[in-house]
Design a protein around this motif. Structure first.
Motif, PDB file in Angstrom:
ATOM      1  N   ALA A 264       4.239   8.200  10.110  1.00 53.25           N
ATOM      2  CA  ALA A 264       5.879   8.418  10.673  1.00 53.25           C
ATOM      3  C   ALA A 264       6.697   7.024  10.482  1.00 53.25           C
ATOM      4  N   ASP A 265       7.239   6.906  10.230  1.00 54.54           N
ATOM      5  CA  ASP A 265       7.921   5.923   9.544  1.00 54.54           C
ATOM      6  C   ASP A 265       8.234   4.505  10.619  1.00 54.54           C
ATOM      7  N   ALA A 266       8.611   5.713  12.319  1.00 48.39           N
ATOM      8  CA  ALA A 266       9.212   4.287  13.182  1.00 48.39           C
ATOM      9  C   ALA A 266      10.521   3.058  12.121  1.00 48.39           C
ATOM     10  N   HIS A 267      10.874   3.681  12.143  1.00 46.49           N
ATOM     11  CA  HIS A 267      11.842   3.067  11.106  1.00 46.49           C
ATOM     12  C   HIS A 267      13.136   2.238  11.739  1.00 46.49           C
ATOM     13  N   HIS A 268      13.832   3.757  11.134  1.00 42.99           N
ATOM     14  CA  HIS A 268      15.559   4.550  11.090  1.00 42.99           C
ATOM     15  C   HIS A 268      15.562   5.928  11.111  1.00 42.99           C
ATOM     16  N   ILE A 269      16.174   6.452  11.835  1.00 41.07           N
ATOM     17  CA  ILE A 269      16.832   7.633  12.261  1.00 41.07           C
ATOM     18  C   ILE A 269      16.512   8.589  10.284  1.00 41.07           C
ATOM     19  N   ALA A 270      17.674   7.418   9.991  1.00 45.31           N
ATOM     20  CA  ALA A 270      17.754   8.832   8.292  1.00 45.31           C
ATOM     21  C   ALA A 270      17.038   7.795   7.407  1.00 45.31           C
ATOM     22  N   GLN A 271      17.322   6.764   7.606  1.00 41.98           N
ATOM     23  CA  GLN A 271      16.915   5.792   6.305  1.00 41.98           C
ATOM     24  C   GLN A 271      15.421   5.559   6.032  1.00 41.98           C
ATOM     25  N   PRO A 272      14.811   6.009   4.910  1.00 39.87           N
ATOM     26  CA  PRO A 272      13.462   5.555   5.050  1.00 39.87           C
ATOM     27  C   PRO A 272      12.909   4.156   4.712  1.00 39.87           C
ATOM     28  N   GLU A 273      11.215   4.122   5.123  1.00 40.86           N
ATOM     29  CA  GLU A 273      10.873   2.872   5.281  1.00 40.86           C
ATOM     30  C   GLU A 273      11.064   1.516   4.375  1.00 40.86           C
ATOM     31  N   PRO A 274      11.324   0.896   3.736  1.00 41.97           N
ATOM     32  CA  PRO A 274      12.054   0.471   2.902  1.00 41.97           C
ATOM     33  C   PRO A 274      10.551  -0.153   1.315  1.00 41.97           C
ATOM     34  N   GLU A 275       9.544  -0.543   2.575  1.00 40.29           N
ATOM     35  CA  GLU A 275       8.644  -0.791   1.732  1.00 40.29           C
ATOM     36  C   GLU A 275       7.606   1.149   1.322  1.00 40.29           C
ATOM     37  N   GLY A 276       7.954   1.554   1.927  1.00 42.00           N
ATOM     38  CA  GLY A 276       7.140   2.769   1.265  1.00 42.00           C
ATOM     39  C   GLY A 276       6.288   3.592   2.137  1.00 42.00           C
ATOM     40  N   ARG A 277       5.528   2.295   3.708  1.00 39.05           N
ATOM     41  CA  ARG A 277       4.352   2.308   3.502  1.00 39.05           C
ATOM     42  C   ARG A 277       3.383   3.794   4.232  1.00 39.05           C
ATOM     43  N   GLY A 278       4.584   4.349   5.308  1.00 41.54           N
ATOM     44  CA  GLY A 278       4.703   5.676   5.939  1.00 41.54           C
ATOM     45  C   GLY A 278       3.963   6.825   4.035  1.00 41.54           C
ATOM     46  N   ILE A 279       5.194   6.538   3.708  1.00 42.10           N
ATOM     47  CA  ILE A 279       4.964   8.094   2.076  1.00 42.10           C
ATOM     48  C   ILE A 279       3.215   7.208   2.200  1.00 42.10           C
ATOM     49  N   VAL A 280       2.947   6.206   1.081  1.00 37.81           N
ATOM     50  CA  VAL A 280       1.496   5.517   1.688  1.00 37.81           C
ATOM     51  C   VAL A 280       0.488   6.692   2.019  1.00 37.81           C
ATOM     52  N   LEU A 281       0.735   6.186   3.440  1.00 39.17           N
ATOM     53  CA  LEU A 281      -0.247   6.026   4.538  1.00 39.17           C
ATOM     54  C   LEU A 281      -0.575   7.116   4.506  1.00 39.17           C
ATOM     55  N   ALA A 282       0.850   8.977   4.468  1.00 39.29           N
ATOM     56  CA  ALA A 282       0.402  10.264   4.215  1.00 39.29           C
ATOM     57  C   ALA A 282      -0.364  10.425   2.944  1.00 39.29           C
ATOM     58  N   MET A 283       0.047  10.369   2.502  1.00 37.54           N
ATOM     59  CA  MET A 283      -0.689  10.564   1.221  1.00 37.54           C
ATOM     60  C   MET A 283      -2.823  10.130   1.372  1.00 37.54           C
ATOM     61  N   GLU A 284      -2.236   8.906   1.528  1.00 40.62           N
ATOM     62  CA  GLU A 284      -4.155   8.447   1.686  1.00 40.62           C
ATOM     63  C   GLU A 284      -4.576   8.916   2.804  1.00 40.62           C
ATOM     64  N   ARG A 285      -3.897   9.231   3.625  1.00 43.98           N
ATOM     65  CA  ARG A 285      -4.377  10.548   4.812  1.00 43.98           C
ATOM     66  C   ARG A 285      -4.947  11.946   4.786  1.00 43.98           C
ATOM     67  N   ALA A 286      -3.448  12.201   3.422  1.00 46.48           N
ATOM     68  CA  ALA A 286      -4.240  13.724   2.723  1.00 46.48           C
ATOM     69  C   ALA A 286      -5.708  13.538   1.906  1.00 46.48           C
ATOM     70  N   LEU A 287      -5.334  12.371   0.902  1.00 41.19           N
ATOM     71  CA  LEU A 287      -6.893  12.365   0.359  1.00 41.19           C
ATOM     72  C   LEU A 287      -7.883  12.022   1.307  1.00 41.19           C
ATOM     73  N   ALA A 288      -8.082  11.733   1.973  1.00 38.78           N
ATOM     74  CA  ALA A 288      -8.978  11.773   3.230  1.00 38.78           C
ATOM     75  C   ALA A 288      -9.549  13.148   3.855  1.00 38.78           C
TER      76      ALA A 288
END
Length: 412
Positions: A264-288
């Motif tokens: 989860a981004d914990a950043h904004h209700i509609a805008q994505p976290e600007p550096e994409g850290r949540g997306i990176v984390l989701a993919m890294e967790r999926a790989l793990a």
């Protein structure tokens, strides 16, 4: 891979989308690069800044018996059509009802029922409301009807995580089987939100494309001239099954469901976290969770909605988490954005890419935006190599939800 971990496979696929009323027609449309976006002709469209969407290619009322269709919200109709196809495709398996589950969600639920029922109430009184109004509008209605259809008793669940809903449902289903709660789970997402209020509300957010002169070219993920997403509708459902159960009944297996990652981004209700850290984390967790290395992922079906904020950020995140070697596609360029149904439909597409060793093109990508330093398929579909390969389906939603699901070519 852990030797004691339950292996989960995909044994059935179902879909009804803007490209076709079933999996075969949807897949052929994706491979051909055909657009499901078209102008709307409803009377109310003239008062809106957006005059187009991606409606289902086959209306569910053409498939379902009229008495059945009348007691279902449109989102429920889509889910039932797709679930029936997926169940048939899986061979209508005989399974202990206590070991059969359903996880089907919707980002918005029975919104058209809510709005039309309120109009009926105001204009004609409560006596004219359908006794099915509540089952039609409740967000878990689609899951409930699918559960009744297959007789599931292991658990019937409905995730609600905006545009990540369909993928999260599949991830939850995977975990149901791995944890020992079920042998088979029917999972995916559905949505039916093409309504003037929804279009107007997304337009007020400046989230929708307004390319009214070229609707079929409006959805253009990763393109420098994109100006918003295109609203679509439909459903994608898959049947997940433990490998042991599938083998015991001689099931045809499409692919292996290997892992899922959430963040989860914990950043904004509609805008994505600007550096994409949540997306990176989701993919890294999926790989793990899948117990694979980034080098094994050769294909990604990107979330890529065609919004100015999200696409480049996802491209950067993919390169950071996985690398620039995967062959990437953005099928929303053809289907539009099915919101809660997107993750289900795009999981079907991801699985079929592995099965057919073929990645559909991203249409309307004429001028890749700065920062899109990944290998996005353009022009024609592209072949994938032989051998064991993994693929990721990305789905993100308002509220900061990020989900990545990993599938892999099946080997015994």
């Amino acid at each position: 891979m852990s030797t004691d971990r339950v292996r989960v496979v995909v044994t059935g696929l179902g879909a009804t989308t803007p490209l076709g009323g079933d999996v075969a027609s949807t897949w052929s449309g994706l491979v051909a690069g055909r657009s499901g976006v078209r102008p709307l002709n409803q009377e109310w469209i003239d008062v809106l800044p957006v005059g187009f969407a991606a409606p289902a290619a086959v209306d569910p009322t053409e498939v379902l018996p009229r008495p059945e269709a009348r007691r279902l919200d449109r989102a429920e109709q889509f889910a039932l059509v797709a679930a029936r196809e997926a169940w048939r495709d899986a061979g209508s398996p005989e399974v202990d009802a206590d070991r059969l589950g359903v996880v089907v969600g919707s980002g918005i639920g029975g919104i058209t029922t809510v709005l039309s029922a309120y109009d009926t109430f105001k204009e004609k009184g409560w006596q004219r409301l359908s006794p099915f109004t509540i089952p039609m509008l409740m967000p878990n209605g689609a899951a409930g009807w699918v559960g009744l259809e297959v007789g599931a008793k292991a658990g019937v669940h409905s995730t609600v995580s905006a545009c990540a809903t369909g993928a999260e449902s599949i991830g939850y289903a995977l975990e149901m089987i791995r944890s020992g709660r079920a042998d088979i789970v029917v999972a995916g997402g559905t949505e039916a939100a093409i309504h003037p209020l929804n279009l107007a509300s997304f337009a007020a957010m400046r989230a929708l494309s307004t390319r009214n002169d070229e609707p079929e070219r409006a959805s253009r993920p990763f393109d420098k001239n994109r100006d918003g997403f295109v609203l679509g509708e439909g459903s994608g459902i898959i049947v997940l099954e433990s490998l042991e159960h599938a083998r015991a009944r001689g099931a045809r297996i499409y692919a292996e469901a290997l892992g899922v990652g959430y963040s989860a981004d914990a950043h904004h209700i509609a805008q994505p976290e600007p550096e994409g850290r949540g997306i990176v984390l989701a993919m890294e967790r999926a790989l793990a969770n899948a117990e694979i290395a980034p080098s094994e992922v050769l294909h990604i079906n990107a979330h890529a909605t065609s919004t100015p904020a999200g696409d480049v950020m996802e491209a950067v995140a993919i390169k950071s988490a996985i690398g620039d070697h995967p062959v990437v596609t953005a099928t929303k360029s053809m289907t539009g954005h099915l919101l809660g149904g997107a993750g289900g439909v795009e999981s079907v597409a991801t699985i079929l890419s592995l099965v057919n060793r073929l990645v559909p093109p991203t249409t309307n990508l004429d001028d890749p935006d700065d920062g899109v330093e990944i290998d996005v398929v353009r022009g024609e579909a592209r072949a994938l190599p032989e051998g064991e390969i993994a693929a990721i389906n990305n789905s993100f939603g308002f509220g900061g939800h990020n989900v990545a699901v990993v599938f892999k070519t099946f080997h015994s």
